[in-house]
Design a protein around this motif. Structure first.
Motif, short mmCIF file in Angstrom:
data_model
loop_
_atom_site.label_atom_id
_atom_site.label_comp_id
_atom_site.label_asym_id
_atom_site.label_seq_id
_atom_site.Cartn_x
_atom_site.Cartn_y
_atom_site.Cartn_z
N ILE A 2 0.86 -1.19 0.00
CA ILE A 2 0.00 0.00 0.00
C ILE A 2 0.89 1.23 0.00
O ILE A 2 1.72 1.42 0.91
CB ILE A 2 -0.93 0.00 1.22
CG1 ILE A 2 -1.92 -1.17 1.11
CG2 ILE A 2 -1.66 1.32 1.34
CD1 ILE A 2 -2.84 -1.31 2.31
N ALA A 23 -2.44 0.91 -4.08
CA ALA A 23 -1.57 -0.23 -3.81
C ALA A 23 -0.86 -0.65 -5.09
O ALA A 23 -1.35 -0.42 -6.22
CB ALA A 23 -2.39 -1.40 -3.25
N SER A 74 -4.76 -2.15 5.19
CA SER A 74 -4.38 -0.73 5.35
C SER A 74 -4.48 -0.28 6.80
O SER A 74 -5.06 -0.97 7.65
CB SER A 74 -5.29 0.16 4.50
OG SER A 74 -6.58 0.18 5.07
#
Length: 843
Positions: A2, A23, A74
Motif C-alpha cells: 500500500i 496499492a 491498510s
C-alpha cells in the motif's frame, strides 16, 4: 504494497465521504473494505464512497488488498459525522391581554391587584437581555418590575415579572401596552387595562374633550358632542364671555346631543377655541376645538418694484402689503413708496382661502436729479415657499410616515434656494409617541431636493424638543440629498441651549478644486498617498453646529460617480475611499468609513465624529497599505513589554453592554484585529450572504481563509447570527492547535455535542470554563464579557488591576469581568507585581 493509506474523513450529516487506497503489486489486485473489522458487502474497489452519511456510519474503516502473493491490510481511517447545524429560534409563549379588578376612586395604596406574569421560552435559542417596557398614553399609570432573570435558556426556561396600577388614579379607564423584548427575538406585546370607578355621584361629562375643524370648504363639518347629564341640565355654552346662540350657533337633540354648527366655527380665528359647557347644578366642562385651514395658499404674486416711479407693477386690490416685515398689513390701494423701504406683498385672505405666499421687493432713495432710483432690482429679491416634508421610521423610503410637516424654502435674488427647518417640541413629542407605538428606535426627517437646487439647509431643534427625544430614548436622523446626520438620543442629553445645524454642500467646481488642492498639500494626506493618485469623489460638505464633543454618525452619498462594474475593481475602488476632515480648529484627519446603503440604488460612506467641519471623500492610492502598516505598528506596540493596546470598543452612549451577544461577523473582526491566524494556504472564501460592501466582508474572508472560522454547508456564513459557546470552543481549539487525549469532563451537557472534544480541550487548557450549575451551555450565545475573558487568557493579558475609574458606565468595579473588560478596552502601561498580577501603571 500500500503506497497511499486511506485518510480520516469528517463530514456533516447528509454529506458524502470517500476513502481511497493506492496499492502496487502483481495484478490482479482485489479489494475488500471493512468497517470496524467487518466486511462491507459489495465494496471491492480501490475507493469506498458513503453517500448521505449519518451518525451510524461513524467508525474505523480499513481495506484488505489481495493478489496471488498474499494480502495486506491498510491503516485504519476514521469517519466522523457532525450533526447538521440547527438554526436556533427565539420565541416566547404569547401572553393574553390583562384586565385588573376594578378600583374605586380614593383606593388605598396596595389595594390594587398585582398580576404576576410568566415569560416562557418556547424557542430553541437562548434569550439574552430579556426586558419588559410600558408604552402608550397611560404608560405612566402602571408600575412594572423587571423579570427576575434576564437570560432564558435550558436551565432557566421561564421568569416572572409583575405589573399593577399606580396609586391615586382618578376615575376612568387606563390602558397601556407591555412589550417583552430580547436579543434576536421579535418583540411580544399585550395590553393591560385598569378601570377606576367614581366613588361619589358623577358630574356631567362630555364624550370628547377635543375636536378639530378645517375651514377648507369641502372639509367643513359640524362638531357633535354627546353629554352625560347625570341628573344635571345644560344651561349655556360660552366662548370666553360670549354665549353661543341656541338654534343659530348650536342645536340640542334629545337633550344630550349637542351640534356646534360649522357656520359658527368658520368665523373663529385659527388656533384653539375653548367652548365652555355650563351645567346646573354648578359645573362646567370644556371642549377644545383646534381650528385650522388646509386651503392651499395662493402663490406669491408676480409683482415688480418700479423704483423710478416708487410704485408696484402688477399689484391690485386683491393683494395686501406690509412695510414693517409682516407686523401689519394694508390693502393695496396704489400707494407710493419713498426712500429705502422693503415691501412684502401677498394675496389677501378671502373667505376660507388663507393669505398667500409672500413676494419681497425693495425700493431705494431716488437720486436728487429725480427720475431714476438708487437701484432696486426689478424682480422680487426673495420668494418664500412652503415645502412639505415627512417624518418617518424604519428603513429609508420603506418605513412608516409618522406625519408631515412644512419647512420654509427661500429663493434669493440670485436664484439660490435655502431651507429653514425647525423641529418643534410638539412634533418631537408626537414623533416619540408614534415611533414607540410602532416599536421603532429612530425617526427620520426627510428634507427633499430632487432638483438639486438647495445650497444651504438650516436645521433648528429647540431644547424642549431635544428633551422630548432624550426622555423617549429616540434617535433622530436628518436626511438630505447630500448628507445623513444620525443623532443618538444619548448624545442630546444635558444640552443647555437650542441645537442648530448649518449644512452647506460645496457644489461650485472652483471651490471643490480648492478642497482638492488643500488635501494634496496636507502632510496627513501626503504621508499616505506618497506618489500615488488622489481624487475628490462626489461633493464636499461643510457642517456647522453647536453640538460639540458628542458622538454623531454621518453618511455621505457616493453621488455623481459611476462605480466599476467588475466586482474586483469595484471592491478595490471602495477600499481606497477615505474621509478627509478639516476641523475648524486647524486639525486635519483621515477616517476609514464603512460602506453602507445611502438610499435605494446609491451607496454611502458612514463614519463617526465628535466635532463638525468640512468633510470630503477622497479616492487615495496606498490607503489600504497605510492601514495595514498602522495595524502592524499597533500590534507591535501591543507586544512591547509592559504596555497593551485596546482591542475592543464600546458604544456611543458610553456603555459596553457586557451581556450583549457577539455576532459571527464581530468575532471575525476581533480575530483579525488581534492577529489570530493559522498557517494556511487556503484562498479567501466568499459566502452567499456576505455582499462585497458588507462592513465585515474583508475580515470574514481573512478569518475563514486562516481556517479559524468556517461557513455552513449551504454556502452561507450567517454574519449576524450570535456565535455560540460551542463555536467559540472550536475556534479556540483551532487557534491554539489543541490536540492529544482528553480527560473525563464533569460538564453535564456536552455529551453528544458536535464540539464535545473541542470543549474538553479548551476546558483542560483553562481557556473556557463551565457554569456554576455544572453545565457548559454549548448552544448559549457568547457574551461580550465572556469574549474578552477568553481572549485575555489566550493573549496572556491581564486581568488589569488597580483601575479606579471605570471606562464604561454600565461596568462597575463589582462586575465579575470588570478587570478583563478594562484590560481589553484601554491603551495602558502596567507593572507586574510579585504575585504575577498586572497592575495599571499610573505614572
Amino acid at each position: 504494497t500500500i503506497t497511499t493509506e486511506p485518510s480520516d474523513q469528517t463530514v456533516t450529516a447528509g454529506g458524502t465521504a470517500t476513502f481511497t487506497v493506492v496499492a502496487t503489486g502483481d495484478a490482479p489486485l482485489s479489494y475488500q473494505w471493512k468497517k470496524d473489522g467487518i466486511d462491507i458487502a459489495g465494496e471491492t474497489s480501490a475507493s469506498l464512497t458513503i453517500n448521505n452519511a449519518q451518525e451510524p456510519d461513524e467508525g474505523s474503516y480499513t481495506v484488505e488488498v489481495t493478489n496471488a502473493a498474499g494480502n495486506v491490510t491498510s491503516n485504519a481511517a476514521t469517519l466522523t459525522v457532525n450533526p447538521v447545524p440547527v438554526t436556533p429560534t427565539y420565541t416566547i409563549a404569547a401572553i393574553n391581554n390583562q384586565t385588573f379588578n376594578a378600583l374605586t376612586t380614593g383606593y388605598g395604596s396596595g389595594s390594587q391587584e398585582i398580576k404576576t406574569l410568566t415569560i416562557t421560552r418556547t424557542g430553541t435559542g437562548d434569550l439574552n437581555n430579556v426586558a419588559v417596557a410600558l408604552s402608550g398614553s397611560n404608560a405612566n399609570d402602571f408600575v412594572i418590575t423587571q423579570p427576575g432573570s434576564t437570560t432564558l435558556d435550558d436551565g432557566i426556561p421561564s421568569t416572572d415579572f409583575t405589573v399593577k396600577a399606580e396609586d391615586g388614579l382618578t376615575a376612568g379607564t387606563y390602558t397601556a401596552t407591555i412589550t417583552i423584548s430580547a436579543d434576536n427575538m421579535t418583540s411580544v406585546s399585550f395590553t393591560v387595562t385598569q378601570m377606576v370607578n367614581n366613588s361619589s355621584p358623577q358630574n356631567p361629562s362630555l364624550n370628547i374633550s377635543t375636536a378639530t375643524f378645517d375651514k377648507k370648504v369641502e372639509n367643513q363639518t359640524d362638531v357633535t358632542v354627546n353629554i352625560t347629564l347625570n341628573g344635571s341640565t345644560l344651561s349655556s355654552i360660552e366662548n370666553g364671555s360670549v354665549p353661543l346662540v341656541l338654534g343659530t350657533d348650536y342645536t340640542v337633540t334629545s337633550g344630550d346631543t349637542i351640534t356646534i354648527k360649522k357656520e359658527y366655527l368658520e368665523k373663529q380665528n385659527d388656533g384653539t377655541t375653548n367652548l365652555v359647557f355650563n351645567f346646573d347644578p354648578t359645573y362646567s366642562a370644556i371642549l377644545a376645538v383646534a381650528i385650522n385651514n388646509t386651503t392651499p395658499q395662493p402663490a406669491a404674486p408676480n409683482v415688480l418694484a418700479n423704483d423710478s416711479e416708487n410704485n408696484l407693477v402688477g399689484a391690485n386690490s386683491t393683494m395686501e402689503y406690509s412695510t414693517d416685515n409682516g407686523v401689519t398689513w394694508k390693502t393695496y390701494d396704489d400707494p407710493t413708496f419713498n426712500g429705502n423701504v422693503t415691501v412684502l406683498v401677498r394675496v389677501k385672505a378671502n373667505d376660507h382661502v388663507p393669505a398667500g405666499l409672500v413676494t419681497t421687493v425693495s425700493f431705494t432713495t431716488n437720486s436728487s436729479s429725480g427720475g431714476g432710483g438708487g437701484g432696486s432690482s426689478t424682480t422680487p429679491s426673495t420668494n418664500t415657499e412652503k415645502i412639505t416634508v415627512v417624518v418617518e421610521t424604519g428603513d429609508f423610503g420603506k418605513g412608516t410616515n409618522i406625519f408631515t410637516a412644512t419647512i420654509n424654502r427661500t429663493t434669493d435674488a440670485s436664484g439660490q434656494k435655502k431651507d429653514d427647518v425647525t423641529f418643534a417640541a410638539d412634533q418631537a413629542k408626537e414623533t416619540v409617541k408614534k415611533a414607540k407605538e410602532s416599536g421603532q428606535e429612530t425617526a427620520r426627517i426627510v428634507i427633499p431636493d430632487t432638483k438639486d437646487e438647495v445650497v444651504q439647509v438650516d436645521v433648528k431643534i429647540p431644547i424642549t424638543a431635544t428633551n422630548e427625544l432624550v426622555s423617549g430614548g429616540l434617535d433622530l436622523e436628518i436626511y438630505t440629498e447630500n448628507v445623513r446626520i444620525n443623532l443618538p438620543a444619548a448624545s442630546l442629553e444635558g444640552l443647555q441651549e437650542d441645537l442648530y445645524f448649518k449644512v452647506v454642500p460645496i457644489k461650485e467646481e472652483p471651490k471643490r478644486q480648492e478642497v482638492e488642492n488643500r488635501a494634496k498639500s496636507e502632510n496627513v494626506v501626503k504621508m499616505v498617498v506618497g506618489n500615488g493618485k488622489l481624487e475628490v469623489i462626489g461633493r464636499p460638505m461643510t457642517i456647522e453646529t453647536n453640538l460639540e464633543n458628542r458622538p454623531v454618525d454621518l453618511v455621505l452619498p457616493l453621488r455623481d460617480i459611476t462605480l466599476p462594474t467588475d466586482e474586483q475593481e469595484r471592491q478595490a475602488f471602495l477600499a481606497d475611499l477615505v474621509i478627509f476632515i478639516e476641523h475648524s480648529d486647524g486639525e486635519q484627519v483621515l477616517v476609514k468609513p464603512e460602506v453602507v446603503n445611502y438610499k435605494s440604488g446609491q451607496l454611502g460612506l458612514k463614519f463617526g465624529i465628535t466635532k463638525f467641519s468640512t468633510f470630503t471623500i477622497l479616492n487615495m492610492e496606498n490607503w489600504e497599505e497605510y492601514l495595514a502598516e498602522q495595524d502592524a505598528n499597533k500590534a507591535q506596540k501591543n507586544q512591547e513589554k509592559n504596555s497593551h493596546g485596546s482591542y475592543v470598543a464600546g458604544f456611543p452612549d458610553g456603555t459596553y453592554k457586557p451581556e450583549k451577544s457577539v455576532s459571527r461577523a464581530e468575532m471575525a473582526a476581533l480575530l483579525v484585529r488581534v492577529g489570530a491566524e493559522l498557517d494556511s494556504d487556503a484562498p479567501a472564501k466568499t459566502f452567499a450572504d456576505v455582499s462585497s460592501n458588507h462592513w465585515a466582508n474583508n475580515v470574514i474572508q481573512k478569518a475563514s481563509a486562516t481556517g479559524l472560522m468556517k461557513g455552513f454547508t449551504d454556502g452561507t456564513f450567517a454574519p449576524d447570527k450570535s456565535i455560540t459557546r460551542a463555536e467559540m470552543a472550536a475556534i479556540v481549539s483551532r487557534w491554539l492547535q489543541l490536540t492529544g487525549d482528553v480527560k473525563t469532563s464533569n460538564l453535564s451537557d456536552i455529551k453528544g455535542s458536535w464540539a464535545e472534544k473541542d470543549i474538553k480541550l479548551v476546558e483542560q487548557a483553562g481557556i473556557m470554563k463551565g457554569m456554576p450549575n455544572g453545565q457548559f451551555q454549548p448552544n448559549k450565545a457568547l457574551t461580550r464579557a465572556e469574549t474578552v475573558v477568553i481572549f485575555n487568557r489566550i493573549l496572556k493579558r491581564g486581568p488589569l488591576q488597580g483601575v479606579e475609574v471605570p471606562t464604561w458606565k454600565d461596568v462597575s468595579s463589582k462586575h465579575w469581568a470588570f478587570s478583563d473588560i478594562e484590560e481589553a478596552s484601554k491603551d495602558h502601561r502596567f507593572i507586574v507585581t510579585e504575585t504575577g498580577e498586572q497592575l495599571v501603571n499610573k505614572e
